[in-house]
Design a protein around this motif. Structure first.
Motif, mmCIF file in Angstrom:
data_model
loop_
_atom_site.group_PDB
_atom_site.id
_atom_site.type_symbol
_atom_site.label_atom_id
_atom_site.label_comp_id
_atom_site.label_asym_id
_atom_site.label_seq_id
_atom_site.Cartn_x
_atom_site.Cartn_y
_atom_site.Cartn_z
ATOM 1 N N PRO A 40 0.812 -1.234 0.000
ATOM 2 C CA PRO A 40 0.000 0.000 0.000
ATOM 3 C C PRO A 40 0.833 1.267 0.000
ATOM 4 C CG PRO A 40 -0.899 -1.603 1.551
ATOM 5 C CD PRO A 40 0.400 -2.163 1.069
ATOM 6 N N GLU A 41 1.983 1.248 0.716
ATOM 7 C CA GLU A 41 2.801 2.458 0.786
ATOM 8 C C GLU A 41 3.442 2.815 -0.553
ATOM 9 O OE1 GLU A 41 5.187 -0.959 2.744
ATOM 10 O OE2 GLU A 41 3.129 -0.189 2.745
ATOM 11 N N ARG A 42 3.425 1.881 -1.511
ATOM 12 C CA ARG A 42 4.014 2.160 -2.825
ATOM 13 C C ARG A 42 2.977 2.660 -3.827
ATOM 14 N NH1 ARG A 42 7.993 -2.319 -5.041
ATOM 15 N NH2 ARG A 42 8.711 -0.498 -6.189
ATOM 16 N N ALA A 43 1.712 2.703 -3.438
ATOM 17 C CA ALA A 43 0.649 3.066 -4.376
ATOM 18 C C ALA A 43 0.818 4.477 -4.915
ATOM 19 C CB ALA A 43 -0.719 2.923 -3.710
ATOM 20 N N GLN A 44 1.402 5.376 -4.123
ATOM 21 C CA GLN A 44 1.599 6.758 -4.570
ATOM 22 C C GLN A 44 3.006 7.005 -5.101
ATOM 23 O OE1 GLN A 44 -1.028 8.614 -4.878
ATOM 24 N NE2 GLN A 44 -2.242 6.976 -3.912
ATOM 25 N N SER A 45 3.801 5.943 -5.265
ATOM 26 C CA SER A 45 5.143 6.088 -5.827
ATOM 27 C C SER A 45 5.053 6.218 -7.345
ATOM 28 C CB SER A 45 6.007 4.873 -5.471
ATOM 29 O OG SER A 45 6.135 4.733 -4.077
#
Length: 643
Positions: free
Chosen positions: A425-430
Motif C-alpha cells: 500500500p505504501e508504494r501506491a503513490q510512488s
C-alpha cells in the motif's frame, strides 16, 4: 576450485535486506543460474560480483588476476559508434597498452609494457575483435544506434567475450532475442570454457544451459545442483517440509500463549524456564520471514465475442513497390474462433505484430479478405511499455481519477487490487519510474486485467517476470474464457498456454517464401516436431530429384502395380455448394445476433416471473442455436477447405 566467493554477505536498500548473511561460491567451469522474485536483489548481487557495487558487510573473494565481464539487462552504447568500436571497448586496456608501446620509441618502461602486452595478447586485438564479430554474426561497419534490441544484446555479448573472461556474468541474456537467437546463445554458452553466472526467468533456457540453480529467497542463497527441472522437484519437497515445520512451531506457540494467560502460576520460579521458552518462540516467530505472497491474478473477460473472432482468406500484405517492395504476409488463410489461444512464432522483424494488426482489422490487406467477428473488446499488452507514464503514480496508472477498480462486476479498492499484484500500500503513490523492469511488467498486467476485454493481445508479456508470476499467468490464461493472441520467445510458456501456433516460414534457406506463415495445432514443441519432420521430407525429396540412370521403358498400357492407387483429386465445389459457402457467413452472423438478443432478454430476470413460458422457449432456442452454429461452422470449414 572457487574463482569467486561470498561469505556472510549483507546488502540492504532501506529496510529491505537483499542479502542477509548470504554465502556463495562459483566454481571453475560452472554454469550457474540465479533465480528469485522480482525485487529480491538478483541484479544487485550480480553487480556486487562484478565489482560495480559494494556489500554493506561481508567478504567478496576472487582468485588473483581473475578477468570478470558483466553484461547488463539493457546495455548502453554510444549510438554513433560502429559495432567494431563498441566491441573493441572490451579490449580497451590492450588497445591502450599497444598504442603506448608504439608511441614510445625508447624508455625504461618499454620492458614492463611489453610484458603486459604479452599477458593480454594485445598484439592481435584487431584479429580477436574480427573473429568475435564473425562468430556472433555481427556487421562491424553498422552504427549501434541502428540495431534492434536483440542485435544490441549480441554486441554486448561480443564486447564481453572478446576480453576472453574467466567469469561471465549475464543479466537476463535472452531478453529481446528471438527463438533462433536463443538457441544460438545456448550453444555459445555451453561451449564457453570459463565460469558463467546468469539471471534468467526462461525455464527452458535454464534447463539447457545451467549445471546448478541458486535461488535468492528472502536474503538467503540456496543452492540446487542440476538443471531447473531438478530444482523444481527438490523445491516442491522443501516447501512442503517448511510448511509442516512452520505449522508445528505455530501450534506450539499457540499452546504456550494459552498456558501463560492462565494466571499468576506462570510467574512462579519453577515456571521461569517455560516463560523463557515462550519468549524465544515469540522471537523466532517474529524473525521468521514467511514466504512472500503470490500474485493473485484476475481478469474480466467482458461480454463474450461472436463465435468467429477473425476469418482470413488468402490474405497478403506488402509495403513499397518495385525493388523496394517487401512482403510481410503472403496468401495466408485461417479461421480463429472464440476461446482460441494463438501463439505467434518468428524471428525479430518477421512481422508478428503486423500480422496481429491485420488479424484485428487495424491494417487493411493488400489482397485477400479479412472478416472480423462481432462484439470484440481488445486489450493490448505493450512490449516496449510505451503505455506507462513514468511520472504517474501506481494508483493513477491502474485507475485514473478513481479509488476503485471493477473486476467481473465487483468493485475493488485500488490499494487492494495493487496488493493482489504484490505492490505494498505504501508504494501506491510512488511514481512508475521507481519500479524495476519486472515490476513495470507486473503493473502493466495489472492495468491490462483491469480492462473488460474478450480478446487479449500479449506482446512479450514474459520479459522480466519472475518464475512464480509466469506460472500464475499461465494458469490465468488457460482458464480465460476469451481469445488470446500471444507473441513470446518463452518456449515453455507457449507450450503451457497456446492451443495453436502461427509460425513464420519465410526463410529461403528452409525452403520458404518471403511473407509465408502457416498455422499449426499445439504449442512450440508441437511446431518444432512438425517443422523437423517437414525438413526431413524436403531433404528426402531433394535426394530423389537427383539424376538417376535411365530405367527401361514400361509398356505403354502397363497397369498400375497391385495395391497402388492414383492420387485422389480434390473435388471442386459445385454451383450449389459455392452458393452455400457464400451464404454461410451471413447465416452464422444472424444466428449469433439472435442468440445475443436471447441472452439479453434472459439476463433481465423479470421474464421468468412475468412470462415463464416465453423464458423457457428462449432458453430452448438459445441451446438450439448453439447446435446450429456448430453445424454451420463445421460446414463452412469443410467447404472452405475445398474452395
Amino acid at each position: 576450485m572457487a574463482v569467486l566467493s561470498l561469505t556472510n554477505a549483507h546488502l540492504a536498500y532501506g529496510h529491505v535486506a537483499l542479502l542477509d548473511g548470504a554465502g556463495l561460491a562459483l566454481e571453475t567451469g560452472e554454469r550457474l543460474g540465479l533465480i528469485g522474485r522480482n525485487g529480491a536483489g538478483k541484479s544487485s548481487l550480480l553487480k556486487v560480483l562484478a565489482g560495480l557495487e559494494k556489500l554493506d558487510d561481508g567478504l567478496l573473494q576472487a582468485t588473483q588476476g581473475l578477468r570478470v565481464r558483466y553484461v547488463p539487462q539493457e546495455p548502453a552504447f554510444d549510438p554513433q559508434a560502429s559495432v567494431f568500436d563498441a566491441v573493441a571497448d572490451g579490449v580497451a586496456e590492450a588497445r591502450a597498452l599497444r598504442a603506448a608501446y608504439e608511441a614510445q620509441a625508447e624508455g625504461s618502461d618499454l620492458d614492463a609494457l611489453h610484458s603486459r602486452i604479452e599477458a593480454l595478447d594485445a598484439w592481435t586485438w584487431e584479429q580477436r575483435v574480427e573473429t568475435t564479430l564473425h562468430r556472433l554474426q555481427l556487421d562491424g561497419e553498422r552504427r549501434v544506434g541502428e540495431l534492434s534490441g536483440g542485435t544490441a544484446k549480441r554486441v554486448a555479448l561480443a564486447q564481453a567475450l572478446v576480453a576472453v573472461p574467466d567469469v561471465l556474468l549475464l543479466d537476463e541474456p535472452t531478453n529481446h532475442l528471438d527463438l533462433d537467437a536463443i538457441a544460438w546463445l545456448e550453444d555459445l554458452l555451453r561451449d564457453f570454457r570459463g565460469s558463467l553466472m546468469l539471471i534468467s526467468h526462461d525455464r527452458a533456457f535454464l534447463d539447457t544451459v545451467c549445471t546448478r540453480i541458486v535461488e535468492l529467497d528472502r536474503g538467503t542463497l540456496r543452492s540446487y545442483p542440476g538443471d531447473f527441472s531438478t530444482y523444481e522437484r527438490v523445491k516442491e519437497e522443501q516447501l512442503a517440509a517448511e510448511a509442516l515445520a512452520n505449522a508445528r512451531a505455530d501450534k506450539l506457540l499457540a499452546q504456550e500463549e494459552v498456558w501463560i494467560r492462565k494466571g499468576v502460576e506462570a510467574r512462579r520460579t519453577r515456571s521461569v524456564a517455560r516463560v523463557e521458552r515462550l519468549k524465544r518462540l515469540r522471537t523466532e516467530r517474529q524473525a521468521r520471514r514467511d514466504t512472500l505472497g503470490q500474485v493473485r491474478l484476475e481478469v474480466d473477460s467482458g461480454t463474450p465475442s461472436g463465435r468467429i473472432v477473425a476469418e482470413l482468406r488468402r490474405v497478403s500484405l506488402h509495403f513499397g513497390d518495385g525493388d523496394a517492395r517487401r512482403t510481410i504476409v503472403r496468401d495466408f488463410s485461417a479461421t480463429l474462433l472464440r476461446g482460441d489461444k494463438v501463439g505467434l512464432i518468428g524471428p525479430n522483424g518477421a512481422g508478428k505484430t503486423t500480422l496481429l494488426k491485420l488479424i484485428l482489422g487495424e491494417l487493411a490487406p493488400s489482397s485477400g479478405e479479412v472478416r472480423r467477428g462481432t462484439r470484440l473488446e481488445v486489450a493490448y499488452f505493450d512490449q516496449m511499455r510505451s503505455a506507462l507514464d513514468l511520472e504517474a503514480t501506481l494508483a493513477d496508472t491502474i485507475s485514473p481519477g478513481s479509488e476503485w477498480v471493477e473486476i467481473g462486476g465487483q468493485r475493488k479498492h485500488v490499494m487492494s487490487y495493487l496488493g493482489d499484484f504484490l505492490f505494498a500500500p505504501e508504494r501506491a503513490q510512488s511514481p512508475v519510474r521507481t519500479l524495476s523492469g519486472g515490476e513495470r511488467n507486473r503493473l502493466l498486467l495489472a492495468r491490462l486485467f483491469a480492462l473488460p476485454a474478450n480478446v487479449l493481445v500479449l506482446d512479450e508479456p514474459t520479459n522480466d517476470l519472475d518464475i512464480d508470476t509466469l506460472e500464475l499467468l499461465e494458469e490465468l490464461l488457460q482458464s480465460y474464457a476469451g481469445t488470446v493472441f500471444l507473441v513470446s520467445h518463452d518456449r515453455r510458456f507457449l507450450d503451457h498456454v497456446v492451443t495453436s501456433t502461427i509460425a513464420w516460414e519465410g526463410d529461403p534457406a528452409q525452403g520458404g517464401e518471403p511473407g509465408r506463415w502457416r498455422e499449426y495445432e499445439g504449442g512450440y514443441e508441437d511446431w518444432a516436431v512438425q517443422r523437423l519432420r517437414a525438413q526431413v521430407l524436403r531433404e528426402a525429396g531433394a535426394g530423389r530429384d537427383k539424376p538417376r540412370p535411365a530405367a527401361p521403358a514400361a509398356p505403354a498400357a502397363a497397369p498400375p502395380p497391385a495395391g497402388s492407387a492414383a492420387p485422389a483429386k480434390r473435388a471442386k465445389l459445385s454451383y450449389k455448394e459455392q452458393r452455400e459457402l457464400d451464404e454461410l457467413p451471413g447465416r452464422i452472423e444472424a444466428l449469433e445476433a439472435e442468440q445475443a438478443a436471447l441472452v439479453a432478454l434472459l439476463s433481465e430476470g423479470r421474464i421468468y416471473a412475468e412470462d415463464p413460458a416465453r423464458a423457457a422457449a428462449a432458453q430452448a432456442r438459445s441451446q438450439q442455436i448453439d447446435t446450429e452454429l456448430d453445424a454451420a461452422l463445421e460446414r463452412w470449414e469443410a467447404l472452405g477447405s475445398r474452395a
